[in-house]
Design a protein around this motif. Structure first.
Motif, PDB file in Angstrom:
ATOM      1  N   ALA A 134       0.816  -1.222   0.000  1.00 38.48           N
ATOM      2  CA  ALA A 134       0.000   0.000   0.000  1.00 38.48           C
ATOM      3  C   ALA A 134       0.843   1.263   0.000  1.00 38.48           C
ATOM      4  N   ASP A 135       2.032   1.212   0.577  1.00 41.52           N
ATOM      5  CA  ASP A 135       2.863   2.411   0.634  1.00 41.52           C
ATOM      6  C   ASP A 135       3.447   2.792  -0.712  1.00 41.52           C
ATOM      7  N   GLN A 136       3.284   1.926  -1.740  1.00 43.31           N
ATOM      8  CA  GLN A 136       3.799   2.216  -3.068  1.00 43.31           C
ATOM      9  C   GLN A 136       2.708   2.519  -4.088  1.00 43.31           C
ATOM     10  N   VAL A 137       1.460   2.366  -3.707  1.00 49.05           N
ATOM     11  CA  VAL A 137       0.342   2.602  -4.629  1.00 49.05           C
ATOM     12  C   VAL A 137      -0.062   4.077  -4.544  1.00 49.05           C
ATOM     13  N   VAL A 138      -0.162   4.731  -5.697  1.00 49.61           N
ATOM     14  CA  VAL A 138      -0.546   6.148  -5.737  1.00 49.61           C
ATOM     15  C   VAL A 138      -1.883   6.365  -6.421  1.00 49.61           C
ATOM     16  N   ARG A 139      -2.360   5.396  -7.185  1.00 51.81           N
ATOM     17  CA  ARG A 139      -3.646   5.514  -7.883  1.00 51.81           C
ATOM     18  C   ARG A 139      -4.553   4.371  -7.434  1.00 51.81           C
ATOM     19  N   TRP A 140      -5.585   4.719  -6.700  1.00 51.93           N
ATOM     20  CA  TRP A 140      -6.532   3.744  -6.150  1.00 51.93           C
ATOM     21  C   TRP A 140      -7.842   3.857  -6.924  1.00 51.93           C
ATOM     22  N   ARG A 141      -8.128   2.876  -7.753  1.00 57.83           N
ATOM     23  CA  ARG A 141      -9.379   2.841  -8.522  1.00 57.83           C
ATOM     24  C   ARG A 141     -10.218   1.671  -7.994  1.00 57.83           C
ATOM     25  N   LEU A 142     -11.109   2.004  -7.080  1.00 63.47           N
ATOM     26  CA  LEU A 142     -11.917   1.005  -6.375  1.00 63.47           C
ATOM     27  C   LEU A 142     -13.390   1.259  -6.631  1.00 63.47           C
ATOM     28  N   ARG A 143     -13.740   1.429  -7.855  1.00 64.09           N
ATOM     29  CA  ARG A 143     -15.110   1.757  -8.237  1.00 64.09           C
ATOM     30  C   ARG A 143     -15.999   0.518  -8.176  1.00 64.09           C
ATOM     31  N   ASP A 144     -17.093   0.633  -7.436  1.00 60.56           N
ATOM     32  CA  ASP A 144     -18.105  -0.417  -7.361  1.00 60.56           C
ATOM     33  C   ASP A 144     -17.497  -1.753  -6.904  1.00 60.56           C
ATOM     34  N   ILE A 145     -16.922  -1.761  -5.715  1.00 58.00           N
ATOM     35  CA  ILE A 145     -16.399  -3.003  -5.137  1.00 58.00           C
ATOM     36  C   ILE A 145     -17.187  -3.399  -3.897  1.00 58.00           C
ATOM     37  N   ARG A 146     -18.332  -2.753  -3.669  1.00 61.19           N
ATOM     38  CA  ARG A 146     -19.281  -3.128  -2.621  1.00 61.19           C
ATOM     39  C   ARG A 146     -18.687  -3.006  -1.211  1.00 61.19           C
ATOM     40  N   ILE A 147     -18.050  -1.905  -0.944  1.00 64.30           N
ATOM     41  CA  ILE A 147     -17.569  -1.650   0.404  1.00 64.30           C
ATOM     42  C   ILE A 147     -18.474  -0.620   1.072  1.00 64.30           C
ATOM     43  N   THR A 148     -18.463  -0.609   2.388  1.00 64.65           N
ATOM     44  CA  THR A 148     -19.245   0.332   3.168  1.00 64.65           C
ATOM     45  C   THR A 148     -18.284   1.228   3.953  1.00 64.65           C
ATOM     46  N   ALA A 149     -18.830   1.924   4.940  1.00 68.44           N
ATOM     47  CA  ALA A 149     -18.002   2.818   5.751  1.00 68.44           C
ATOM     48  C   ALA A 149     -16.922   2.056   6.501  1.00 68.44           C
ATOM     49  N   VAL A 150     -17.186   0.803   6.882  1.00 66.54           N
ATOM     50  CA  VAL A 150     -16.203   0.011   7.622  1.00 66.54           C
ATOM     51  C   VAL A 150     -14.986  -0.288   6.746  1.00 66.54           C
ATOM     52  N   GLY A 151     -15.229  -0.764   5.536  1.00 70.41           N
ATOM     53  CA  GLY A 151     -14.116  -1.059   4.636  1.00 70.41           C
ATOM     54  C   GLY A 151     -13.368   0.189   4.213  1.00 70.41           C
ATOM     55  N   PHE A 152     -14.096   1.293   3.994  1.00 72.37           N
ATOM     56  CA  PHE A 152     -13.423   2.523   3.590  1.00 72.37           C
ATOM     57  C   PHE A 152     -12.576   3.097   4.728  1.00 72.37           C
ATOM     58  N   ALA A 153     -13.005   2.899   5.973  1.00 73.95           N
ATOM     59  CA  ALA A 153     -12.190   3.346   7.101  1.00 73.95           C
ATOM     60  C   ALA A 153     -10.860   2.592   7.139  1.00 73.95           C
ATOM     61  N   ALA A 154     -10.902   1.281   6.856  1.00 78.72           N
ATOM     62  CA  ALA A 154      -9.658   0.511   6.796  1.00 78.72           C
ATOM     63  C   ALA A 154      -8.770   0.981   5.656  1.00 78.72           C
ATOM     64  N   LEU A 155      -9.381   1.352   4.549  1.00 75.94           N
ATOM     65  CA  LEU A 155      -8.603   1.855   3.415  1.00 75.94           C
ATOM     66  C   LEU A 155      -7.998   3.218   3.716  1.00 75.94           C
TER      67      LEU A 155
END
Length: 465
Positions: free
Chosen positions: A166-187
């Protein structure tokens, strides 16, 4: 093995090649007694006949039931034949089963137990997105859009640094992967400081998921963020206000996408845009922004232009700007079009402005020489190729318009008396008569050479305008 040795002893010295065959033939007779009549097969009957011929299965006498070769008989025979193959018997008694070889799948062998497998085991889910993440890592970007990842799978993926650095990724394209507030908080807790693109559109994040990201931004953890897409994430005015308060710590932000949400007030966005000098595009299509909220937003866009900002693309399509003081939003748009020199593209499709609001917008559009794209379909006005607006009366369609600049659109001799560029509107009959005269003077060379026109100038500055 001992049963095979007993059977071989009755027929002679066994060979290494014949042992598997002998074991398979004896396997039917060393198990439990099968009472089902359909259990025996043709192969088993053949093996039994061969054993009967060698005396290992006793033939039934008349009136007696035939006795099958059972496990006790095998043990009795094996005990008497241990001396025949002592070396083979010792090896069978001491040898243990060896582990299976790695499973061969095409040209890949089984992988070791990873942190992702362990995290999935703890969460009682299957580790089924290993290959998808590996294929989604393209350079310094991750694209797993459209996969049904969910919160638990995303947490498991983020826990394995070897699978997803994760420390090397600069472009996060996570469109429509069925996450909620819990998963987004981890991200949000894993986003590195060099993140450039964050696309989490079409996920049920809501206002509750904005708080972890806002806290991360307020700590200056995302100073290089340029593209943020929160379209169709269930945001309302409270979530947008929290987000705008944190986006001030992202000085390089260029694009902000908030389409298909439940935003009703644009005051927070207007204040953010007025102070941000780098933002270029703001998209708010398909929200619930009404007249007062739209006026506050548009005033912020105008202030951005006055302060030397770079906002050039504004999308307000499919918002009810005509409701709740629609004329106020029209006046703000008129002032924006008359003064802004940076606005390049404006989309007002299907905001349901009436003829009076469109007339007000047309006044500001008259002297605008910087706007390149302007979308106004779905409102009570039409636009000609020269960029002038003409409002439609109640119940009037474009085919019912009087002869005017629409007829000779783009013609050098087109007059603009019926357009919104002038304060007064000439009578349709006078405009039609003048157009006929101009067309006749342009098309008839004899009239032009002989000077048979009425002395009126064919081309004037007003006509060209």
């Amino acid at each position: 093995a001992k049963n095979a040795a007993a059977f071989a002893a009755s027929r002679g010295t066994p060979s290494a090649a014949s042992l598997p065959t002998l074991i398979s033939r004896l396997s039917h007779f060393t198990g439990k007694q099968d009472k089902s009549p359909s259990a025996s097969s043709a192969c088993n009957r053949t093996s039994r006949g061969q054993l009967e011929g060698n005396g290992l299965v006793k033939q039934a006498s008349p009136g007696q039931e035939q006795r099958r070769f059972n496990l006790e008989d095998a043990r009795r025979i094996a005990a008497s034949t241990d001396r025949l193959l002592p070396r083979y018997s010792r090896r069978c008694a001491t040898e243990r089963a060896t582990p299976l070889a790695p499973v061969h799948d095409g040209d890949r062998f089984s992988r070791p137990y990873s942190s992702y497998d362990r995290a999935c085991h703890e969460r009682k889910i299957l580790p089924k997105f290993l290959r998808a993440v590996q294929e989604g890592l393209l350079g310094r970007g991750l694209d797993i859009s459209g996969l049904s990842v969910g919160d638990l799978q995303l947490e498991a993926i983020l826990s394995d640094a070897s699978l997803l650095p994760a420390d090397q990724v600069v472009r996060w394209r996570l469109r429509d992967i069925r996450i909620t507030a819990v998963g987004f908080a981890a991200l949000a807790r894993q986003l590195p400081w060099q993140t450039d693109v964050l696309d989490v559109s079409r996920n049920d994040i809501g206002n509750r998921g904005i708080d972890p990201l806002a806290c991360w931004m307020l700590e200056c953890r995302l100073p290089r963020l340029r593209n943020l897409d929160f379209s169709a994430t269930g945001l309302s005015c409270a979530g947008v206000a929290t987000l705008c308060g944190a986006l001030h710590q992202c000085p390089l932000l260029l694009r902000l996408e908030l389409n298909h949400n439940a935003i009703k007030d644009g005051a927070a966005l207007g204040a953010f845009v007025a102070d941000h000098s780098a933002i270029v595009r703001l998209s708010l299509s398909s929200n619930f922004i009404s007249g007062n909220g739209g006026a506050a937003l548009i005033d912020g866009v105008l202030e951005n232009s006055r302060r030397g900002g770079l906002l050039a693309d504004l999308d307000l399509a499919w918002n009810p700007l005509s409701r709740a003081e629609g004329p106020a939003a029209a006046r703000s748009l008129s002032a924006l079009l008359a003064e802004s020199t940076t606005l390049y593209h404006l989309d007002l499709s299907y905001v349901n402005f009436d003829a009076e609001c469109c007339a007000e917008i047309g006044k500001g559009l008259r002297d605008n020489h910087h706007l390149y794209g302007f979308h106004l379909v779905g409102n009570k006005a039409i636009m000609d190729a020269d960029g002038f607006l003409q409002p439609l009366d109640v119940g009037q369609s474009a085919e019912e318009l009087p002869d005017g600049p629409i007829v000779l659109c783009g013609h050098p001799a087109s007059i603009t008396e019926n357009c919104l560029a002038t304060e007064t509107t000439a009578a349709p009959g006078a405009a039609s008569t003048r157009l006929k005269k101009l067309s006749h003077s342009l098309g008839c060379g004899a009239c032009s050479d002989a000077g048979e026109h009425d002395g009126e100038a064919t081309f004037s500055d007003d006509d060209v305008l």
